[in-house]
Each structure stands twice: as structure tokens, then as C-alpha cells.
Design a protein around this motif. Structure first.
Motif, mmCIF file in Angstrom:
data_model
loop_
_atom_site.group_PDB
_atom_site.id
_atom_site.type_symbol
_atom_site.label_atom_id
_atom_site.label_comp_id
_atom_site.label_asym_id
_atom_site.label_seq_id
_atom_site.Cartn_x
_atom_site.Cartn_y
_atom_site.Cartn_z
ATOM 1 N N SER A 197 0.840 -1.209 0.000
ATOM 2 C CA SER A 197 0.000 0.000 0.000
ATOM 3 C C SER A 197 0.869 1.252 0.000
ATOM 4 C CB SER A 197 -0.917 0.015 1.221
ATOM 5 O OG SER A 197 -1.782 -1.091 1.222
ATOM 6 N N PHE A 198 1.857 1.268 0.883
ATOM 7 C CA PHE A 198 2.716 2.452 0.949
ATOM 8 C C PHE A 198 3.580 2.557 -0.305
ATOM 9 C CE2 PHE A 198 6.445 4.923 2.107
ATOM 10 C CZ PHE A 198 5.834 6.050 2.670
ATOM 11 N N PHE A 199 4.048 1.424 -0.821
ATOM 12 C CA PHE A 199 4.839 1.455 -2.047
ATOM 13 C C PHE A 199 4.009 2.034 -3.203
ATOM 14 C CE2 PHE A 199 6.021 -0.723 -6.040
ATOM 15 C CZ PHE A 199 7.288 -0.171 -6.210
ATOM 16 N N SER A 200 2.739 1.653 -3.293
ATOM 17 C CA SER A 200 1.869 2.191 -4.343
ATOM 18 C C SER A 200 1.655 3.686 -4.157
ATOM 19 C CB SER A 200 0.526 1.463 -4.341
ATOM 20 O OG SER A 200 0.680 0.100 -4.682
ATOM 21 N N LEU A 201 1.545 4.119 -2.912
ATOM 22 C CA LEU A 201 1.402 5.546 -2.642
ATOM 23 C C LEU A 201 2.656 6.306 -3.068
ATOM 24 C CD1 LEU A 201 -0.465 7.697 -1.399
ATOM 25 C CD2 LEU A 201 0.655 7.277 0.788
ATOM 26 N N PHE A 202 3.823 5.747 -2.765
ATOM 27 C CA PHE A 202 5.081 6.365 -3.202
ATOM 28 C C PHE A 202 5.152 6.401 -4.730
ATOM 29 C CE2 PHE A 202 9.510 6.011 -4.542
ATOM 30 C CZ PHE A 202 10.093 7.088 -3.875
ATOM 31 N N THR A 203 4.684 5.331 -5.377
ATOM 32 C CA THR A 203 4.656 5.275 -6.835
ATOM 33 C C THR A 203 3.807 6.401 -7.410
ATOM 34 O OG1 THR A 203 4.932 2.869 -6.805
ATOM 35 C CG2 THR A 203 4.071 3.840 -8.835
#
Length: 279
Positions: A197-203
Motif C-alpha cells: 500500500s505504501f509502495f503504491s502511494l510512493f509510486t
């Protein structure tokens, strides 16, 4: 108070008629109940008004003890501690449901991809003829280039599905690497939902930055994301496994690298097979 005591003080029929059913699960509620004993829903539920909607919206986003921003802050500063608290220490009410948050972020990620087109920006439209894009390429090579372009469009339009597909594989690799920790596969899976979830937000943030302000660096998007994922998951799993010694970063980094290589190999193989043998 039991039924015999009630019958001695007041008419039992009158008492039962004063009770109500929970609108959510139909459990019988006594007048003094603040929450339903069956499902936990509050018994004081007024009709929706605009102020109620605004209150719930801002509480869901900005609540200091359970809102989305609270979850994002914790996933940014102590991702492994957050996942460990939710998954292993069973502090389930403290954070927003990770699966709901993941679906929200993946939906936003898809919208940003449609807006920025980070992978297909070099094509003016999806219907451009391949001969127009690559006029000097031999005709026998054109079908492979066309299928590669189609695969690129598919990835860009279905980035959320691809993101979901990676989670079970990552969870399996980490479970395999750390199976002596007594953390089962399902628990690794939930932890990966937090981290993804956080990786997608960073993306999303990086894609917007490169696509709107630094377009010359857009081709470096994937490499930057891979590097970030390597660092982020290494730190997150160091915390999630409650490691203390700095040397243990080597273990979590090696497991992360193995997971990334496995995913790149698997997804790359699927794309290669389509380009080589697809129609």
C-alpha cells in the motif's frame, strides 16, 4: 438482571417490547446499551445529514489515532512496527483496514497512470500504426514490436491488477526465507498488504512528480521504484521480525532482493512469451 428478577418487578411483556433489535445484526438491545454486544456498532445512529458525512470523512482521513494519514505516517516512519502491531500483536482497531487502504491506493495509482502515461508516453495514441512509429524496422520484426507495445499498454492500464498479483509472491518468498520465525504465510501476506500500500502511494507521488515537473527523468521511473522497494522492504522486515542487530539488515535485504528478482523474472517471462509466441 435476569428474567426472573424482571418478572418480579414489572410486566415481562412490557420489558421485552421496550427492547430493540440492532439494525446491523438484529441482536436484541437493552435500553442502556451504548454498543451492540453482537457486532459492536453504536446504538445511537441518527439519520445522515451533511455534517455527519463531513464528520465521518474527516475522522477517517485525519483521526490522530486511526485515520488514513495516521496509517500513512506510520508506514513511512516505522512500517515494520506498524505491520507487527496489527498482524502479530493483534492491535486491529488502531489502524485502517489494510486491504481497504490497498484497494484505495491502487485505484489512485491507476488513475495517475492514465493521466501521466509513464510507460506509453512515446506513443501518441494506442491506435498508431507500428510502421509509423518504427518506419525503418524490417517487416518480419514488426509483429514482435507490435506485441511489445500492446503488452506495455496492458501493463499501464492494469497496473492495479499487476500490483495485487505481486503480493502473494512476495509473501511466499519472505515466508520461505523466514519460516523459522514462526510467522505463517497468511501473516506475511497481511504484512505485504501494508508494505505494498505504501509502495503504491510512493509510486503515485513519484509518477506525478516526474510526469508533471521532471518529464526528462520519466524513463528512470521503474529503476527508481525498484531501488526504493529494495530499501523500504529491507527496513520494514527488519522491524517486522523485531531484529535488533544491524547485521540482520543483510538477511532482510537478501530476502527482498530474492523477492524482487523472482517477480521480475516471472513477470518478464510472461511478457516475453507473449511477445515471442502471442498473436
Amino acid at each position: 438482571m435476569n428474567l426472573f428478577q424482571i418478572a418480579g418487578n414489572q410486566d415481562l411483556t412490557s420489558y421485552l417490547s421496550s427492547m430493540e433489535n440492532c439494525p446491523n445484526c438484529s441482536t436484541m438491545l437493552e435500553n442502556h446499551f451504548v454498543y451492540c454486544p453482537g457486532c459492536g456498532q453504536t446504538t445511537d445512529l441518527p439519520r445522515f445529514k451533511i455534517r455527519h458525512i463531513l464528520d465521518e470523512f474527516f475522522q477517517a482521513i485525519f483521526s490522530v489515532d486511526r485515520g488514513i494519514l495516521f496509517l500513512i505516517r506510520n508506514l513511512a516512519t516505522q512500517p515494520g512496527v506498524t505491520a507487527r502491531a496489527y498482524v502479530l500483536e493483534k492491535k486491529r482497531k488502531k489502524y485502517v483496514n489494510p486491504f481497504s487502504f490497498l484497494l484505495l491506493v491502487l485505484g489512485l495509482n491507476l488513475s495517475v497512470n492514465v493521466l501521466i502515461k509513464p510507460y506509453t508516453a512515446r506513443f501518441s495514441t494506442k491506435k498508431d500504426t507500428i510502421q509509423h512509429v518504427t518506419p525503418t524496422v524490417p517487416k518480419d520484426v514488426l509483429p514482435y514490436i507490435e506485441r511489445r507495445r500492446q503488452a506495455t499498454f496492458f501493463i499501464e492500464e492494469n497496473i492495479n491488477i499487476i500490483g495485487l498479483a505481486a503480493i502473494p509472491l512476495f509473501a511466499f518468498i519472505f515466508w520461505l526465507c523466514f519460516r523459522r520465525s514462526d510467522i505463517n504465510y497468511a501473516e506475511h501476506l497481511v504484512a505485504q498488504v501494508f508494505f505494498s500500500s505504501f509502495f503504491s502511494l510512493f509510486t503515485i507521488l513519484l509518477t506525478l512528480l516526474l510526469g508533471l515537473a521532471l518529464k526528462h527523468y520519466l524513463p528512470f521511473l521503474n529503476r527508481t521504484l525498484l531501488l526504493f522497494q529494495l530499501l523500504y522492504l529491507s527496513i520494514a522486515y527488519f522491524q517486522f521480525l523485531h531484529y535488533q542487530k544491524p547485521v540482520d539488515y543483510v538477511k532482510t535485504s537478501a530476502a527482498t532482493l530474492l523477492a524482487l528478482i523472482s517477480w521480475v523474472a516471472l513477470s518478464g517471462s510472461v511478457v516475453f512469451l507473449y511477445i515471442r509466441f502471442g498473436r
